[in-house]
Design an enzyme around this catalytic site. Structure first.
Site, PDB file in Angstrom:
ATOM      1  NE  ARG A  96      -4.130   1.833   0.824  1.00  0.00           N
ATOM      2  CZ  ARG A  96      -4.981   2.375  -0.026  1.00  0.00           C
ATOM      3  NH1 ARG A  96      -4.810   2.191  -1.329  1.00  0.00           N
ATOM      4  NH2 ARG A  96      -6.007   3.078   0.390  1.00  0.00           N
ATOM      5  CB  THR A 369      -9.275  -0.766  -7.762  1.00  0.00           C
ATOM      6  OG1 THR A 369      -9.299   0.442  -6.993  1.00  0.00           O
ATOM      7  CG2 THR A 369      -8.287  -1.716  -7.124  1.00  0.00           C
ATOM      8  CB  THR A 387      -5.916   0.734  -6.531  1.00  0.00           C
ATOM      9  OG1 THR A 387      -6.807   1.787  -6.903  1.00  0.00           O
ATOM     10  CG2 THR A 387      -5.237   1.082  -5.214  1.00  0.00           C
ATOM     11  CB  SER A 440      -7.184  -0.118   1.222  1.00  0.00           C
ATOM     12  OG  SER A 440      -7.606  -0.732   0.007  1.00  0.00           O
ATOM     13  CB  SER A 441     -12.591  -0.838   0.188  1.00  0.00           C
ATOM     14  OG  SER A 441     -13.127   0.192   0.980  1.00  0.00           O
TER      15      SER A 441
END
Length: 566
Positions: A96, A369, A387, A440-441
């Site tokens: 990330r 994404t 993403t 984040s999802s």
């Protein structure tokens, strides 16, 4: 009348289902890849045929997606990689993005204390420090079989020979064209005389090929240190950013323990924080364990799903953030006792207005994404969601780099209770801080049981978590890979207090029944997500690869007979 199922009965099912988990042997079986673009799937299959494993193929797919699907991901962004090796080890690689060290809590608020959305989603200030290049290098060094030069070769070749601009590229670029035009390097790379290229236009990217060659030769250091790092920092800061060479040099991926739980006798392995997806999945499914929901009618079942979604997204807003900065109560949120408490607040026949749930006081833009799933012939599995946040990221290209930067800074809570670009609210747990990873999802997930193992995930912004949950339920109900990827979707995220549904999700009568319960239902022709599923049948060794049909003719699921690898 909603029927309840004793948790003890579910517990009795677990040993029966988990006992048929795949044996760890050297027996070869089919291999499969499902991704959002045929070029990327083909690149991964090429690397498998060269003798690479699933992790080498993942590098090929990832790098190719960054080239041919720049609206969704790329070297200027980040991602999560969920791995299961053939011997059963499971690991979550957190690549990330991180906030620059010069970031501040209120950096996107104007003089009146209101969020400046243009700054948080467009241009240099919106860019967090990329993690994907480090993730690819880490994957190659620790899990791959081939050198990076071989895994990246298909993407390098395609960047030079050219790829055809497709309908998804065009649709997303049309929405971001004016912002891309602000960056001369981005406009030169993606526009043609200031306009969206025609579908079928041959696109080349020599700069992208050179960056991949640098990564192949020098690993992550070729990107995060030295001349290239200095070029990135200079370009970002000339455009109004706050990056430093220290930001890049100090970036590192983090290996985390995946989140694991069982449901209906299936073992589910999914994303831990800084993804909110795994925790929310566990919360929703544990709430559902108190009901015999598979036997319910569609309206009753959908009501329960929506109420579970509502509560999980409320908790997402309140509690979750980067685990290196925030002590989130994950054990509590994923416990049986907590789920029982949430169930107690659910009326069996009436919607609970979100305003009645204590939480954050307070329209999503187009999310984008990408996700891909891989099973190789030896039993290695990988689920990757990557993403640049909004389509075409922050719309900025540093000259000479060949890729867009992300706008992940908008995934932080810019101000408590104020929705981000996906309509998600947050609190101080996800506030901006130097070096912090935004919540984040993204929810790459593996599910095993009943003689099958599936790898799945999807893009879709705030809707990712509910799409993965619905996909898991399809698989538990016995559906195949393609049917799971194609299944209709609906979603609730606490705020706004609306059930969003694809046109095929509910009939007119079902919508009226849900409205009679108190739900606000919005159903339309718009679809969302781009789910990619690979399903392995343990007994036969057959593998199914299902690509979401919502972008017709763009994605591709591919499976190869095991004899190819003998």
């Amino acid at each position: 009348m909603i029927r309840f199922l004793l948790p003890g009965l579910l517990a009795l099912l677990s040993p029966l289902a988990l006992a048929d988990a795949p044996a760890r042997t050297a027996t070869l079986h089919d291999a499969g890849i499902a991704s959002a673009n045929a070029y990327a799937t083909d690149a991964g299959m090429e690397v498998l045929a060269r003798g690479g494993n699933a992790f080498d193929a993942a590098i090929a797919v990832s790098a190719t997606l960054g080239l041919v699907e720049p609206e969704s991901s790329g070297l200027g962004g980040g991602g999560f990689m969920l791995l299961r090796t053939a011997d059963g080890r499971e690991v979550f690689i957190d690549a990330r993005e991180r906030a620059p060290l010069a970031a501040t809590r209120d950096m996107f608020l104007d003089a009146a204390g209101n969020p400046d959305r243009d700054k948080s989603v467009n241009g240099a200030l919106a860019a967090a420090i990329p993690g994907l290049p480090a993730g690819l290098d880490h994957l190659a060094k620790n899990y791959g079989r081939l050198p990076l030069s071989e895994s990246l070769a298909p993407a390098i070749r395609l960047a030079r020979e050219g790829w055809r601009f497709g309908p998804k590229n065009a649709a997303m670029l049309g929405w971001r064209r004016d912002v891309l035009a602000r960056s001369p390097a981005a406009a030169e790379l993606f526009l043609r005389k200031g306009e969206v290229p025609a579908e079928g236009t041959l696109m080349r990217n020599e700069d992208y090929a050179r960056v991949l060659e640098r990564l192949a030769a020098d690993g992550a250091d070729g990107f995060y240190r030295g001349p290239f790092a200095r070029r990135l920092v200079r370009g970002v800061n000339q455009a109004g950013g706050i990056w430093s060479e220290r930001d890049l040099a100090s970036y590192a991926v983090v290996e985390r323990e995946p989140l694991k739980f069982t449901h209906r006798g299936y073992q589910i392995t999914t994303a831990p924080a800084p993804s909110s997806g795994g925790v929310a999945l566990a919360t929703m499914l544990k709430v559902l364990e108190g009901y015999d929901y598979p036997r319910l009618g569609k309206v009753e079942r959908s009501h329960l799903l929506v109420e579970a979604m509502r509560r999980a997204y409320r908790d997402r807003a309140l509690y979750l953030g980067d685990p290196d900065f925030v002590q989130a109560p994950v054990d509590m949120l994923t416990s049986d006792a907590y789920a029982a408490g949430l169930r107690a607040s659910i009326h069996p026949a009436k919607a609970t207005p979100s305003e009645l749930l204590p939480g954050i006081d307070a329209q999503p833009l187009r999310p984008d994404t990408t996700h891909f799933s891989i099973v190789d012939a030896e039993g290695n599995l990988v689920a990757v969601t990557q993403t640049v946040n909004l389509p075409y990221g922050n719309a900025l290209v540093v000259p000479g780099t060949g890729f867009l930067l992300n706008n992940e800074m908008d995934d932080f809570s810019v101000k408590a209770g104020v929705p981000n670009a996906f309509g998600l609210v947050g609190d101080d747990a996800n506030a901006i801080a130097p070096g912090k990873r935004p919540l984040s999802s993204m929810t790459p997930t593996i599910i095993s049981g009943r003689g099958r193992t599936a790898v799945l995930g999807t893009p879709g912004g705030s809707r990712i978590i509910t799409m993965v949950m619905l996909g898991l339920l399809e698989l538990m109900d016995g559906q195949g890979a393609q049917a799971t990827a194609a299944a209709p979707r609906f979603h609730h995220q606490y705020l706004p207090d609306v059930v969003q549904a694809e046109a095929a999700a509910f009939s007119a009568g079902e919508i009226e029944a849900l409205r009679a319960m108190g739900h606000t239902v919005e159903s339309g022709e718009r679809t969302w997500g781009n789910m990619q599923v690979v399903l392995w049948h343990h007994d036969s060794g057959k593998v199914e690869a299902g690509a979401d049909p919502r972008w017709e003719g763009v994605g591709k699921g591919s499976a190869s007979d095991a004899s190819v690898y003998r």
